[in-house]
Design a protein around this motif. Sequence first.
Motif, PDB file in Angstrom:
ATOM      1  N   ASN A  31      52.032  34.044  41.798  1.00 47.87           N
ATOM      2  CA  ASN A  31      50.624  33.672  41.596  1.00 47.87           C
ATOM      3  C   ASN A  31      49.960  34.468  40.472  1.00 47.87           C
ATOM      4  OD1 ASN A  31      50.790  31.799  43.622  1.00 47.87           O
ATOM      5  ND2 ASN A  31      50.008  33.183  45.208  1.00 47.87           N
ATOM      6  N   GLU A  32      50.756  35.214  39.721  1.00 46.22           N
ATOM      7  CA  GLU A  32      50.197  35.980  38.605  1.00 46.22           C
ATOM      8  C   GLU A  32      50.326  35.212  37.302  1.00 46.22           C
ATOM      9  OE1 GLU A  32      50.954  40.676  39.803  1.00 46.22           O
ATOM     10  OE2 GLU A  32      52.415  39.663  38.554  1.00 46.22           O
ATOM     11  N   SER A  33      49.412  35.466  36.367  1.00 54.93           N
ATOM     12  CA  SER A  33      49.622  34.948  35.024  1.00 54.93           C
ATOM     13  C   SER A  33      50.644  35.862  34.353  1.00 54.93           C
ATOM     14  CB  SER A  33      48.308  34.946  34.237  1.00 54.93           C
ATOM     15  OG  SER A  33      47.881  36.269  33.985  1.00 54.93           O
ATOM     16  N   ALA A  35      50.365  37.189  31.492  1.00 56.04           N
ATOM     17  CA  ALA A  35      49.635  38.310  30.890  1.00 56.04           C
ATOM     18  C   ALA A  35      49.370  39.398  31.925  1.00 56.04           C
ATOM     19  CB  ALA A  35      48.325  37.821  30.276  1.00 56.04           C
ATOM     20  N   ALA A  36      48.959  39.007  33.124  1.00 56.71           N
ATOM     21  CA  ALA A  36      48.672  39.990  34.167  1.00 56.71           C
ATOM     22  C   ALA A  36      49.947  40.745  34.536  1.00 56.71           C
ATOM     23  CB  ALA A  36      48.071  39.306  35.394  1.00 56.71           C
ATOM     24  N   ALA A  37      51.048  40.015  34.650  1.00 54.80           N
ATOM     25  CA  ALA A  37      52.308  40.667  35.015  1.00 54.80           C
ATOM     26  C   ALA A  37      52.730  41.658  33.935  1.00 54.80           C
ATOM     27  CB  ALA A  37      53.394  39.622  35.240  1.00 54.80           C
ATOM     28  N   LEU A  38      52.512  41.311  32.667  1.00 54.74           N
ATOM     29  CA  LEU A  38      52.873  42.248  31.595  1.00 54.74           C
ATOM     30  C   LEU A  38      52.008  43.500  31.667  1.00 54.74           C
ATOM     31  CD1 LEU A  38      53.520  39.933  28.493  1.00 54.74           C
ATOM     32  CD2 LEU A  38      55.198  41.139  29.904  1.00 54.74           C
ATOM     33  N   VAL A  39      50.705  43.328  31.828  1.00 57.55           N
ATOM     34  CA  VAL A  39      49.822  44.502  31.914  1.00 57.55           C
ATOM     35  C   VAL A  39      50.229  45.360  33.112  1.00 57.55           C
ATOM     36  CG1 VAL A  39      47.449  45.324  32.171  1.00 57.55           C
ATOM     37  CG2 VAL A  39      47.915  43.350  30.720  1.00 57.55           C
ATOM     38  N   ALA A  40      50.583  44.711  34.221  1.00 60.94           N
ATOM     39  CA  ALA A  40      51.016  45.461  35.409  1.00 60.94           C
ATOM     40  C   ALA A  40      52.274  46.267  35.107  1.00 60.94           C
ATOM     41  CB  ALA A  40      51.266  44.510  36.577  1.00 60.94           C
ATOM     42  N   ASN A  41      53.087  45.778  34.168  1.00 55.25           N
ATOM     43  CA  ASN A  41      54.295  46.500  33.766  1.00 55.25           C
ATOM     44  C   ASN A  41      54.023  47.479  32.620  1.00 55.25           C
ATOM     45  OD1 ASN A  41      56.907  45.562  35.182  1.00 55.25           O
ATOM     46  ND2 ASN A  41      55.777  43.672  34.884  1.00 55.25           N
ATOM     47  N   ILE A  82      46.992  31.972  30.900  1.00 55.51           N
ATOM     48  CA  ILE A  82      46.757  30.842  31.807  1.00 55.51           C
ATOM     49  C   ILE A  82      48.083  30.172  32.180  1.00 55.51           C
ATOM     50  CG2 ILE A  82      44.333  30.377  31.245  1.00 55.51           C
ATOM     51  CD1 ILE A  82      45.319  28.142  29.354  1.00 55.51           C
ATOM     52  N   GLU A  83      49.178  30.919  32.035  1.00 57.93           N
ATOM     53  CA  GLU A  83      50.501  30.395  32.393  1.00 57.93           C
ATOM     54  C   GLU A  83      51.051  31.269  33.515  1.00 57.93           C
ATOM     55  OE1 GLU A  83      51.836  27.627  30.743  1.00 57.93           O
ATOM     56  OE2 GLU A  83      53.287  27.728  32.368  1.00 57.93           O
ATOM     57  N   ASN A  84      51.484  30.635  34.609  1.00 54.74           N
ATOM     58  CA  ASN A  84      51.959  31.438  35.741  1.00 54.74           C
ATOM     59  C   ASN A  84      53.393  31.918  35.551  1.00 54.74           C
ATOM     60  OD1 ASN A  84      52.394  28.628  35.950  1.00 54.74           O
ATOM     61  ND2 ASN A  84      53.063  28.869  38.061  1.00 54.74           N
ATOM     62  N   LEU A 260      41.542  40.104  35.299  1.00 53.90           N
ATOM     63  CA  LEU A 260      42.735  40.909  35.564  1.00 53.90           C
ATOM     64  C   LEU A 260      42.613  41.653  36.897  1.00 53.90           C
ATOM     65  CD1 LEU A 260      45.236  41.424  33.821  1.00 53.90           C
ATOM     66  CD2 LEU A 260      44.119  43.484  32.965  1.00 53.90           C
ATOM     67  N   VAL A 261      41.453  42.268  37.104  1.00 49.23           N
ATOM     68  CA  VAL A 261      41.279  43.146  38.253  1.00 49.23           C
ATOM     69  C   VAL A 261      41.017  42.358  39.541  1.00 49.23           C
ATOM     70  CG1 VAL A 261      39.763  44.918  39.226  1.00 49.23           C
ATOM     71  CG2 VAL A 261      40.515  45.096  36.851  1.00 49.23           C
ATOM     72  N   ASN A 262      40.157  41.349  39.463  1.00 49.38           N
ATOM     73  CA  ASN A 262      39.758  40.654  40.689  1.00 49.38           C
ATOM     74  C   ASN A 262      40.632  39.457  41.041  1.00 49.38           C
ATOM     75  OD1 ASN A 262      37.700  42.474  40.885  1.00 49.38           O
ATOM     76  ND2 ASN A 262      36.067  41.054  40.336  1.00 49.38           N
ATOM     77  N   VAL A 263      41.177  38.784  40.040  1.00 49.62           N
ATOM     78  CA  VAL A 263      42.028  37.633  40.356  1.00 49.62           C
ATOM     79  C   VAL A 263      43.455  38.104  40.616  1.00 49.62           C
ATOM     80  CG1 VAL A 263      42.896  35.392  39.582  1.00 49.62           C
ATOM     81  CG2 VAL A 263      40.579  36.110  38.948  1.00 49.62           C
ATOM     82  N   TYR A 264      43.945  39.037  39.779  1.00 45.65           N
ATOM     83  CA  TYR A 264      45.351  39.426  39.873  1.00 45.65           C
ATOM     84  C   TYR A 264      45.570  40.812  40.478  1.00 45.65           C
ATOM     85  CZ  TYR A 264      45.692  35.362  36.931  1.00 45.65           C
ATOM     86  OH  TYR A 264      45.586  34.091  36.461  1.00 45.65           O
ATOM     87  N   GLY A 265      44.503  41.575  40.643  1.00 42.81           N
ATOM     88  CA  GLY A 265      44.677  42.904  41.227  1.00 42.81           C
ATOM     89  C   GLY A 265      45.478  43.837  40.343  1.00 42.81           C
ATOM     90  N   VAL A 266      45.284  43.702  39.032  1.00 43.35           N
ATOM     91  CA  VAL A 266      46.006  44.551  38.082  1.00 43.35           C
ATOM     92  C   VAL A 266      44.993  45.395  37.305  1.00 43.35           C
ATOM     93  CG1 VAL A 266      47.413  44.530  35.976  1.00 43.35           C
ATOM     94  CG2 VAL A 266      47.948  42.960  37.847  1.00 43.35           C
ATOM     95  N   LEU A 267      45.244  46.707  37.222  1.00 45.28           N
ATOM     96  CA  LEU A 267      44.316  47.584  36.508  1.00 45.28           C
ATOM     97  C   LEU A 267      44.782  47.797  35.066  1.00 45.28           C
ATOM     98  CD1 LEU A 267      43.653  50.394  39.159  1.00 45.28           C
ATOM     99  CD2 LEU A 267      42.284  48.362  38.670  1.00 45.28           C
ATOM    100  N   PRO A 268      43.879  47.604  34.089  1.00 40.76           N
ATOM    101  CA  PRO A 268      44.263  47.796  32.701  1.00 40.76           C
ATOM    102  C   PRO A 268      44.208  49.259  32.270  1.00 40.76           C
ATOM    103  CG  PRO A 268      42.006  47.015  32.814  1.00 40.76           C
ATOM    104  CD  PRO A 268      42.500  47.100  34.235  1.00 40.76           C
ATOM    105  N   GLY A 269      43.655  50.138  33.067  1.00 44.93           N
ATOM    106  CA  GLY A 269      43.530  51.549  32.694  1.00 44.93           C
ATOM    107  C   GLY A 269      42.797  52.282  33.798  1.00 44.93           C
ATOM    108  N   LYS A 270      42.291  53.479  33.458  1.00 41.02           N
ATOM    109  CA  LYS A 270      41.655  54.296  34.493  1.00 41.02           C
ATOM    110  C   LYS A 270      40.168  54.509  34.246  1.00 41.02           C
ATOM    111  CE  LYS A 270      45.552  57.008  36.205  1.00 41.02           C
ATOM    112  NZ  LYS A 270      46.696  56.757  35.306  1.00 41.02           N
TER     113      LYS A 270
END
Lengths: 481, 157
Positions: A31-33, A35-41, A82-84, A260-270
């Motif tokens: 369910n991640e985009s 882009a979100a998965a890359l940022v999470a990595n 916008i691609e899962n 990123l933060v609210n839809v995918y639960g991924v943090l881009p930084g601190k």
Amino acid sequence: MRIEEHPILSFERGRKVHFYFNGKKLYGYENESIAAALVANGITQLSKSLKYNRPRGFFCGIGKCASCRMRVNGVPNVRICIENVREGLEVETQEPLAELPSREFDDKGIDTLECDVLVIGGGPAGLCASLEAAKSDADVIVVDENFKLGGQLLKQTHKFFGSKHEMAGKRGIDIAKELEKEIIENNRIRVFLKSSVFGYYESDHGHLFGMAQRLDDMSEKVYKVKCKSAVIASGASENFLVFPNNDLPGVYGAGGVQTLVNVYGVLPGKKVLMVGSGNVGLIVSYQLLQAGMEVKAVVEALPKIGGYFVHAAKLRRFGVPIYVSHTVKEVYGEDKVEGATIVEIDKNWREIPGTEKRIDCDVVCLAVGLSPSVRVVSLTGADIRYIPEAGGYVAIHDDCMETTKRGIFVAGDLSGIEEASIAMLEGKLAGLYSAKRAGKDVNEDKADEYRKRLEELRAGPFGERGRIAKEKIRRLWKECH
Amino acid sequence: MSLKDYERTGTITVDEIKMPSEEHLKRGVAIIECVQEIPCNPCVDACPFGAISMEKLNATPKIDYDKCKGCGKCVSVCPGLAIFVVRIRGENGFVTLPYEMLPIPEKGEVVDVLNREGKVIGEGEITNVRVENRTGVITVRVDKNLIMEVRNICPKR
Ligand SMILES: Cc1cc2nc3c(=O)[nH]c(=O)nc-3n(C[C@H](O)[C@H](O)[C@H](O)COP(=O)(O)OP(=O)(O)OC[C@H]3O[C@@H](n4cnc5c(N)ncnc54)[C@H](O)[C@@H]3O)c2cc1C
Ligand code: SF4
Ligand code: SF4
Ligand code: FES
């Protein structure tokens, strides 16, 4: 980094899957985009600028800015926000000017779809328009580019303002779920996700749009969509701001970070610097605190806070400073943001020397307004004008939301930047009158009620911009007729 | 039009709040810190005792302390998180506030208490915790002189 615990959200990430990034095996959730998965990595540099090869990160997170384009399974220029993610996808960075696809596709032909009302955009405006048209017995097709319905509601974890008719007190995310459920249960409505409307053609019987649907193997299926009328609710894109290094990865749109933060639960930084104290800047800052980030400061160029006092007070209570009459002077860092300098400005917007402050941050969010996404509506030949109070170029429309092109309606942020409650009411109006244009009997008493509620919402001091914008639009509409 | 201080600072002062009487404070009343004309009114519908009123959607909410029972129903409903319930019992003050952060403190826990600018101004003991529509509604016992200042908490964990 993925958020594990959140006070409001529980992330439904779906199944864990593997994909490849430049040949390296990474994992994400279905369910991640991408882009979100890359940022999470930990991958924040997604592309390079065309001319100077400067590193670029993602910016908008909703398919509007094109800074995240990559080659996916050999197909270039895929907006990976916008691609899962799917098992085994091959994602690669591309040269700024992409080469043609490295694979051949079967010719899938062009199919034709027919409906009474085509709704372009599945945000609050588009969803309400679809439901309203379907309730008036119109057959509806609703399309959205993203892989989820809901538009900007999907990231709004806060409770809504307005009155109970507009679902005040409910969170945007819950409103999105309710609307989606109603849409799915309504058998007059067909939904096409991952589908972009790209063209408009003259037709003897009503309107004809071109639509491309992205399939799982990254090939595309093209459709002609014939409709008697159409509601365009393509939303808006976030504005940019000029300052040195504004393109460093780590400078994001506030809405992009919110996605990123609210839809995918991924943090881009601190640590975040928020630029802009309108409601978007204030609300997103608060939501970043909830996600566990530190908000170093909010800066605002005007001498006063732009958004609601209550939103500002929520932040101040957590010790977040809000600097009015301040702007961001520059952002610094090698390949990503390592800090920023803010500076006080005088009433002529000149920097006051000696007032610089260094802010230690790894994320800078720009919340400096939105501009309506007029590309699709402008294809139809509807009259488009520049109206500053509406946020930029908008299609001139009447109080039924119909543009100067008969049968083409607009609603929501596309018809002037306001807010979601207003987008929903405008969507209902557009839905009702598009059904009427499609030859359905509609109950126009409802329209009077919707207009009354719109007027109430815009009545206060914060509704002034919207009021002025709509007055100008109505005046121009009369001149056109 | 001249700027109001809160438009620059994002904080109001006690002078800008309609003060309840000692009788009211003994019973407990809602303090509404919502000072601008914004299109919003769920607080009006939330109160079972009709204590909050509003002329029109864009007016500021008015509270009738005589009608308010301090039940706290309005606290979690307000999207601006702008409503607090204060009460005095003997030497103790109690502040009920909306809280949407993690960790949610537990009953009996001692936490730092913060003012409207987020500064720590003392300590307090959590005496009640409920979660309504994913908003925590938390009551903290503080020095009775602090009830009009304490507007946030920070768990020591
Ligand atoms: C941070 C933030 C906080 C906000 N807070 C509030 C609030 O508290 N209360 C409130 O009322 N409002 C709020 N808003 C405003 C609200 O989100 C917007 O006004 C509302 O979402 C606009 O709805 P829309 O349907 O017009 O557009 P969107 O929600 O943006 O939907 C447009 C959709 O169209 C799709 N699309 C675009 N082009 C195409 C195409 N060519 N083909 C197919 N699909 C396409 C997009 O993918 C998108 O899903 C907030 C906005 C932000 C960013
Ligand atoms: S505390 Fe209870 S009685 Fe008082 S205003 Fe709020 S809901 Fe009404
Ligand atoms: S619900 Fe809260 S923000 Fe809305 S008017 Fe009432 S007090 Fe103000
Ligand atoms: S288009 Fe993907 S980040 Fe903007």
